[in-house]
Design a protein around this motif. Structure first.
Motif, mmCIF file in Angstrom:
data_model
loop_
_atom_site.group_PDB
_atom_site.id
_atom_site.type_symbol
_atom_site.label_atom_id
_atom_site.label_comp_id
_atom_site.label_asym_id
_atom_site.label_seq_id
_atom_site.Cartn_x
_atom_site.Cartn_y
_atom_site.Cartn_z
ATOM 1 N N ALA A 39 26.279 8.366 0.979
ATOM 2 C CA ALA A 39 26.785 7.041 1.311
ATOM 3 C C ALA A 39 25.890 5.939 0.748
ATOM 4 O O ALA A 39 26.365 4.837 0.485
ATOM 5 C CB ALA A 39 26.916 6.877 2.823
ATOM 6 N N GLN A 40 24.596 6.215 0.580
ATOM 7 C CA GLN A 40 23.675 5.222 0.035
ATOM 8 C C GLN A 40 22.899 5.840 -1.116
ATOM 9 O O GLN A 40 22.294 6.894 -0.959
ATOM 10 C CB GLN A 40 22.690 4.748 1.098
ATOM 11 N N LYS A 41 22.933 5.174 -2.249
ATOM 12 C CA LYS A 41 22.189 5.623 -3.419
ATOM 13 C C LYS A 41 21.050 4.638 -3.658
ATOM 14 O O LYS A 41 21.252 3.434 -3.596
ATOM 15 C CB LYS A 41 23.103 5.690 -4.641
ATOM 16 N N TYR A 42 19.860 5.167 -3.925
ATOM 17 C CA TYR A 42 18.669 4.332 -4.072
ATOM 18 C C TYR A 42 18.072 4.456 -5.464
ATOM 19 O O TYR A 42 18.086 5.523 -6.070
ATOM 20 C CB TYR A 42 17.607 4.732 -3.042
ATOM 21 N N GLY A 43 17.512 3.341 -5.937
ATOM 22 C CA GLY A 43 16.794 3.332 -7.193
ATOM 23 C C GLY A 43 15.351 3.769 -7.001
ATOM 24 O O GLY A 43 14.874 3.923 -5.880
ATOM 25 N N ALA A 44 14.651 3.970 -8.120
ATOM 26 C CA ALA A 44 13.237 4.343 -8.056
ATOM 27 C C ALA A 44 12.432 3.256 -7.342
ATOM 28 O O ALA A 44 11.561 3.541 -6.532
ATOM 29 C CB ALA A 44 12.694 4.592 -9.457
ATOM 30 N N ILE A 45 12.729 1.988 -7.650
ATOM 31 C CA ILE A 45 12.197 0.846 -6.901
ATOM 32 C C ILE A 45 13.403 0.122 -6.317
ATOM 33 O O ILE A 45 14.342 -0.208 -7.039
ATOM 34 C CB ILE A 45 11.387 -0.121 -7.793
ATOM 35 N N THR A 46 13.389 -0.101 -5.008
ATOM 36 C CA THR A 46 14.524 -0.742 -4.350
ATOM 37 C C THR A 46 14.046 -1.907 -3.497
ATOM 38 O O THR A 46 13.073 -1.774 -2.755
ATOM 39 C CB THR A 46 15.283 0.277 -3.468
ATOM 40 N N LEU A 47 14.738 -3.047 -3.637
ATOM 41 C CA LEU A 47 14.504 -4.203 -2.777
ATOM 42 C C LEU A 47 15.727 -4.343 -1.887
ATOM 43 O O LEU A 47 16.854 -4.432 -2.381
ATOM 44 C CB LEU A 47 14.293 -5.473 -3.597
ATOM 45 N N PHE A 48 15.502 -4.344 -0.572
ATOM 46 C CA PHE A 48 16.591 -4.343 0.399
ATOM 47 C C PHE A 48 16.344 -5.409 1.461
ATOM 48 O O PHE A 48 15.692 -5.161 2.465
ATOM 49 C CB PHE A 48 16.696 -2.948 1.024
ATOM 50 N N PRO A 49 16.892 -6.629 1.253
ATOM 51 C CA PRO A 49 16.725 -7.703 2.234
ATOM 52 C C PRO A 49 17.770 -7.589 3.340
ATOM 53 O O PRO A 49 18.719 -8.357 3.405
ATOM 54 C CB PRO A 49 16.915 -8.963 1.400
ATOM 55 N N SER A 50 17.592 -6.639 4.216
ATOM 56 C CA SER A 50 18.593 -6.340 5.227
ATOM 57 C C SER A 50 18.973 -7.557 6.061
ATOM 58 O O SER A 50 20.143 -7.775 6.331
ATOM 59 C CB SER A 50 18.078 -5.226 6.138
ATOM 60 N N GLY A 51 18.013 -8.319 6.468
ATOM 61 C CA GLY A 51 18.301 -9.505 7.267
ATOM 62 C C GLY A 51 17.529 -10.702 6.771
ATOM 63 O O GLY A 51 18.070 -11.768 6.554
ATOM 64 N N GLN A 52 16.240 -10.514 6.574
ATOM 65 C CA GLN A 52 15.376 -11.602 6.127
ATOM 66 C C GLN A 52 15.235 -11.555 4.606
ATOM 67 O O GLN A 52 15.410 -10.512 3.992
ATOM 68 C CB GLN A 52 13.997 -11.452 6.758
ATOM 69 N N PRO A 53 14.879 -12.674 3.992
ATOM 70 C CA PRO A 53 14.707 -12.689 2.540
ATOM 71 C C PRO A 53 13.437 -11.958 2.101
ATOM 72 O O PRO A 53 12.526 -11.738 2.903
ATOM 73 C CB PRO A 53 14.613 -14.176 2.196
ATOM 74 N N ILE A 54 13.403 -11.610 0.829
ATOM 75 C CA ILE A 54 12.213 -11.045 0.195
ATOM 76 C C ILE A 54 11.869 -11.969 -0.973
ATOM 77 O O ILE A 54 12.321 -11.768 -2.097
ATOM 78 C CB ILE A 54 12.440 -9.608 -0.294
ATOM 79 N N PRO A 55 11.116 -13.033 -0.719
ATOM 80 C CA PRO A 55 10.735 -13.959 -1.791
ATOM 81 C C PRO A 55 9.457 -13.496 -2.488
ATOM 82 O O PRO A 55 8.658 -12.757 -1.919
ATOM 83 C CB PRO A 55 10.481 -15.264 -1.039
ATOM 84 N N GLY A 56 9.271 -13.949 -3.721
ATOM 85 C CA GLY A 56 7.999 -13.782 -4.406
ATOM 86 C C GLY A 56 7.632 -12.382 -4.844
ATOM 87 O O GLY A 56 6.458 -12.079 -5.004
ATOM 88 N N ALA A 57 8.605 -11.507 -5.045
ATOM 89 C CA ALA A 57 8.294 -10.147 -5.499
ATOM 90 C C ALA A 57 7.961 -10.156 -6.987
ATOM 91 O O ALA A 57 8.652 -10.786 -7.792
ATOM 92 C CB ALA A 57 9.453 -9.209 -5.224
ATOM 93 N N VAL A 58 6.896 -9.460 -7.352
ATOM 94 C CA VAL A 58 6.481 -9.307 -8.742
ATOM 95 C C VAL A 58 6.364 -7.813 -9.024
ATOM 96 O O VAL A 58 5.638 -7.099 -8.325
ATOM 97 C CB VAL A 58 5.123 -9.998 -9.005
ATOM 98 N N ILE A 59 7.095 -7.353 -10.040
ATOM 99 C CA ILE A 59 7.023 -5.963 -10.477
ATOM 100 C C ILE A 59 6.481 -6.003 -11.894
ATOM 101 O O ILE A 59 7.106 -6.584 -12.784
ATOM 102 C CB ILE A 59 8.418 -5.292 -10.444
ATOM 103 N N ARG A 60 5.301 -5.402 -12.099
ATOM 104 C CA ARG A 60 4.719 -5.475 -13.436
ATOM 105 C C ARG A 60 3.935 -4.213 -13.769
ATOM 106 O O ARG A 60 3.523 -3.466 -12.880
ATOM 107 C CB ARG A 60 3.842 -6.706 -13.586
ATOM 108 N N ASP A 61 3.759 -4.028 -15.080
ATOM 109 C CA ASP A 61 2.933 -2.931 -15.592
ATOM 110 C C ASP A 61 3.309 -1.601 -14.941
ATOM 111 O O ASP A 61 2.462 -0.887 -14.385
ATOM 112 C CB ASP A 61 1.443 -3.233 -15.384
#
Length: 151
Positions: A39-61
């Motif tokens: 029912a749910q498929k996930y990526g290697a890196i997953t961002l999931f803002p279920s209720g609250q926001p996720i600001p300022g994410a940096v994915i690097r290197d």
């Protein structure tokens, strides 16, 4: 695995994200998977803002190889993911219909890509599910990012 190698999420009543959240200097191999009987498929890196926001994410290197589904996935939730920065990331082999980077239907936010290389994705380098309100800018494989609608 049945879950992401790395996940930022706001379910289970967490403290709010603020400032910069850094995901850096990682090698992820064969991460992601299914949960709840496919029912749910996930990526290697997953961002999931279920209720609250996720600001300022940096994915690097970071290198992502042979992910079960998407390399980087922005899931649908009640919150937004504004201003995500993805820099110096290589994604090779997003399998089983996965995209290198995917914003699911209902995902809200934005990401700027810089020096991102995506190869061997089974659906798209950068994908948007119908209903997504996510905005991508920057470059992938040295060219302006052009998201593709995927089911």
């Amino acid at each position: 695995m049945t879950f992401p190698g790395i996940m930022l999420a706001t379910d289970h009543n967490p403290l709010p994200f603020s400032g910069t959240t850094l995901i850096a200097n990682n090698g992820l191999f064969r991460c992601g998977g299914v949960f709840w009987g496919e029912a749910q498929k996930y990526g290697a890196i997953t961002l999931f803002p279920s209720g609250q926001p996720i600001p300022g994410a940096v994915i690097r290197d970071t290198d992502i190889f042979d992910s079960t589904y998407d390399g980087i996935q922005f899931k649908t939730g009640g919150g937004e993911m504004p201003g995500v920065q993805i820099t110096n990331v290589r994604i090779d082999g997003s399998n089983n219909g996965g995209a290198g980077i995917l914003a699911m239907g209902g995902a809200r936010g934005s990401a700027t890509l810089s020096n991102v290389t995506i190869t061997n994705s089974s659906s798209a380098h950068v994908g948007l599910n119908p209903g997504s309100q996510f905005v991508f800018s920057g470059t992938v494989n040295g060219a302006p990012v052009q998201p593709v609608t995927v089911q």
